[in-house]
Scaffold this active site. Structure first.
Site, PDB file in Angstrom:
ATOM      1  N   ASP A 259       0.752  -0.990   0.159  1.00  0.00           N
ATOM      2  CA  ASP A 259      -0.742  -0.316  -0.012  1.00  0.00           C
ATOM      3  C   ASP A 259       0.338   1.356   0.108  1.00  0.00           C
ATOM      4  O   ASP A 259       1.898   1.490   0.617  1.00  0.00           O
ATOM      5  CB  ASP A 259      -1.176   0.108   1.319  1.00  0.00           C
ATOM      6  CG  ASP A 259      -1.730   0.999   1.325  1.00  0.00           C
ATOM      7  OD1 ASP A 259      -3.085   0.994   0.462  1.00  0.00           O
ATOM      8  OD2 ASP A 259      -1.970   2.464   1.744  1.00  0.00           O
ATOM      9  N   ASN A 267      -1.588  12.780  -4.301  1.00  0.00           N
ATOM     10  CA  ASN A 267      -3.031  13.410  -5.189  1.00  0.00           C
ATOM     11  C   ASN A 267      -3.112  14.844  -5.187  1.00  0.00           C
ATOM     12  O   ASN A 267      -3.068  15.616  -5.863  1.00  0.00           O
ATOM     13  CB  ASN A 267      -3.697  12.792  -5.901  1.00  0.00           C
ATOM     14  CG  ASN A 267      -4.353  11.152  -5.696  1.00  0.00           C
ATOM     15  OD1 ASN A 267      -3.558  10.869  -6.960  1.00  0.00           O
ATOM     16  ND2 ASN A 267      -5.113   9.938  -5.499  1.00  0.00           N
ATOM     17  N   HIS A 272      -4.286  14.365 -10.228  1.00  0.00           N
ATOM     18  CA  HIS A 272      -4.507  12.708 -10.543  1.00  0.00           C
ATOM     19  C   HIS A 272      -3.188  12.185 -11.867  1.00  0.00           C
ATOM     20  O   HIS A 272      -3.196  11.070 -11.545  1.00  0.00           O
ATOM     21  CB  HIS A 272      -5.729  12.444 -10.943  1.00  0.00           C
ATOM     22  CG  HIS A 272      -6.485  12.540  -9.514  1.00  0.00           C
ATOM     23  ND1 HIS A 272      -6.707  11.551  -8.470  1.00  0.00           N
ATOM     24  CD2 HIS A 272      -8.059  13.518  -9.482  1.00  0.00           C
ATOM     25  CE1 HIS A 272      -8.004  12.077  -8.460  1.00  0.00           C
ATOM     26  NE2 HIS A 272      -8.605  12.784  -8.359  1.00  0.00           N
ATOM     27  N   ASP A 276      -0.879   8.647 -11.010  1.00  0.00           N
ATOM     28  CA  ASP A 276      -1.160   8.107 -12.189  1.00  0.00           C
ATOM     29  C   ASP A 276       0.345   7.696 -12.104  1.00  0.00           C
ATOM     30  O   ASP A 276       0.803   6.849 -12.775  1.00  0.00           O
ATOM     31  CB  ASP A 276      -1.457   8.662 -13.654  1.00  0.00           C
ATOM     32  CG  ASP A 276      -3.457   8.176 -12.650  1.00  0.00           C
ATOM     33  OD1 ASP A 276      -3.227   7.767 -12.365  1.00  0.00           O
ATOM     34  OD2 ASP A 276      -4.124   9.133 -13.906  1.00  0.00           O
ATOM     35  N   GLU A 303      -4.603   2.631  -4.646  1.00  0.00           N
ATOM     36  CA  GLU A 303      -2.538   2.629  -5.304  1.00  0.00           C
ATOM     37  C   GLU A 303      -2.448   1.438  -3.430  1.00  0.00           C
ATOM     38  O   GLU A 303      -1.173   1.217  -3.062  1.00  0.00           O
ATOM     39  CB  GLU A 303      -2.536   3.413  -3.786  1.00  0.00           C
ATOM     40  CG  GLU A 303      -3.106   3.428  -2.309  1.00  0.00           C
ATOM     41  CD  GLU A 303      -4.254   4.018  -1.883  1.00  0.00           C
ATOM     42  OE1 GLU A 303      -5.379   4.239  -0.864  1.00  0.00           O
ATOM     43  OE2 GLU A 303      -4.850   3.998  -3.305  1.00  0.00           O
TER      44      GLU A 303
END
Length: 402
Positions: A259, A267, A272, A276, A303
């Site tokens: 994680d 973010n 975003h 990414d 994630e």
């Protein structure tokens, strides 16, 4: 008799033109719907070129300039377009340079025949060799199709093989002493039209079958693969894990659940797109971090990433998890020209049997423990209590490395 034969040839020409227009139009309409399939656009152009070639030639063999030059060029362009479309569809790079050189070569030969008319057998032989050459080139690519596209490619290759055999037979007939007779010439002309109509129809069927297989394959990939990272998704991971665990049910297996720490903050700061970029970088880091060859890696959700390492002991699993955690810590992602530092917490579960979900649940509990006790660390738990002492020892050894 001559009038009937002429009418028959004329009728066949009209039928061939109608078939060509119908096929070219259908491929053009499909290309408007399936815009992402580049090969479809090229094949649509190829069928239009074939149709215009038949129209330019006037569906006769009077040897006019229009028939001999323009029609031949259009047919050669159609063959080149089919070849390039096949290469694109199957993922084999092919530039226009090679086909263009072949087109120029045969065009020069055709012009030479206009200046110095050859005998009928020689002209037929050259025409046949040209067709056989294009057919062989396309068969070469089609036979190299990947397994998931094999059936449609083999069918299309068979059509081109039949086409090549037809021209071989036509060339042999052209060498017959009675070739100059009007009856034989009329028969050859009629057979050319009939075979041309049939071959065009079969080619359209073959290309349609290839497109259908590509669509089915792409849909299967889309259903099993995460679009951002290219990894298996959760459903595909669970499906792929079942036979692996069943075949090695007596061995110890490991699940590593990753994680990304404080991913929401990434973010919020970078947007975003930046998030990414971090996810994609994390995927590359794991792939290049020395994971076992038989391991299954997936984006488990958001994630979270899951690594199933079959036949992996507790000690090895924890050592691997710590190695990957440390690699992520010292390997920042880059976005907009700036580094993005991030870390990962890892939950490790080991155990025997075929219950992948039990291992995942255990790894999830271990991951929660890692996040609760400070993040950027490895925690391990076991589904098999008898392996508990070994895992605790491995966890202590991994902690000593940090």
């Amino acid at each position: 008799m001559d009038g009937v034969t002429g009418l028959d040839v004329h009728t066949l020409g009209i039928i061939g033109l109608a078939v060509g227009i119908a096929i070219a139009l259908s491929f053009s309409l499909m290309s408007l719907v399936l815009r992402g399939m580049a090969a479809l656009h090229v094949w649509a152009a190829a069928f239009w070129l074939l149709t215009f070639a038949g129209l330019a030639q006037g569906y006769d063999e009077n040897g006019s300039f229009l028939s001999a030059i323009i029609g031949s060029v259009l047919i050669a362009l159609a063959n080149a377009a089919m070849l390039i479309g096949i290469a694109m569809h199957l993922g084999h790079p092919l530039r226009w340079r090679g086909p263009a050189l072949v087109i120029v070569l045969f065009l020069l030969i055709q012009v030479g025949f206009m200046v110095w008319p050859p005998s009928q057998p020689l002209e037929s032989a050259v025409f046949g060799l040209k067709s056989i050459f294009w057919d062989g080139w396309m068969v070469f690519f089609l036979l190299r199709a990947p397994r998931e596209l094999k059936a449609g490619s083999l069918f299309t290759a068979l059509v081109f093989v039949i086409d090549a055999l037809f021209y071989v037979a036509r060339g042999l007939v052209s060498l017959h002493p009675e070739m100059e007779s009007p009856e034989l010439a009329s028969l050859l002309t009629t057979s050319n039209y009939l075979f041309g109509i049939l071959c065009t129809f079969l080619l359209s069927t073959g290309f349609t079958l290839m497109l259908s297989q590509r669509l089915v394959h792409d849909l299967r990939v889309a259903a099993n693969v995460d679009g951002l990272t290219g990894l298996l998704n959760r459903t595909a991971l669970l499906k792929a894990a079942a036979p692996v665990l069943q075949a090695n049910r007596e061995h110890t297996h490991a699940v590593l659940l990753f994680d990304l720490d404080h991913f929401k903050a990434i973010n919020d700061r970078w947007g975003h797109a930046g998030g990414d970029a971090v996810l994609q970088h994390f995927t590359r880091t794991l792939r290049e971090g020395g994971i076992p060859a038989r391991a299954l890696l997936s984006r488990y959700g958001g994630e979270e990433f899951l690594l199933l390492a079959p036949c992996t002991s507790a000690n090895v699993a924890v050592t691997l998890a710590e190695s990957l955690r440390a690699l992520v810590e010292r390997s920042p992602a880059h976005y907009a020209g700036e580094p993005i530092m991030f870390t990962t917490s890892v939950g490790v579960a080991t155990g025997t049997g075929t219950h992948i979900q039990r291992l995942i649940d255990t790894a999830d509990a271990a991951l929660y423990q890692a996040k609760r006790t400070g993040r950027d660390r490895v925690e391990a738990m076991v589904s098999d209590p008898s392996a508990g002492d070994r895992v605790n020892e491995a966890t202590s050894a991994a902690s000593a490395l940090t």
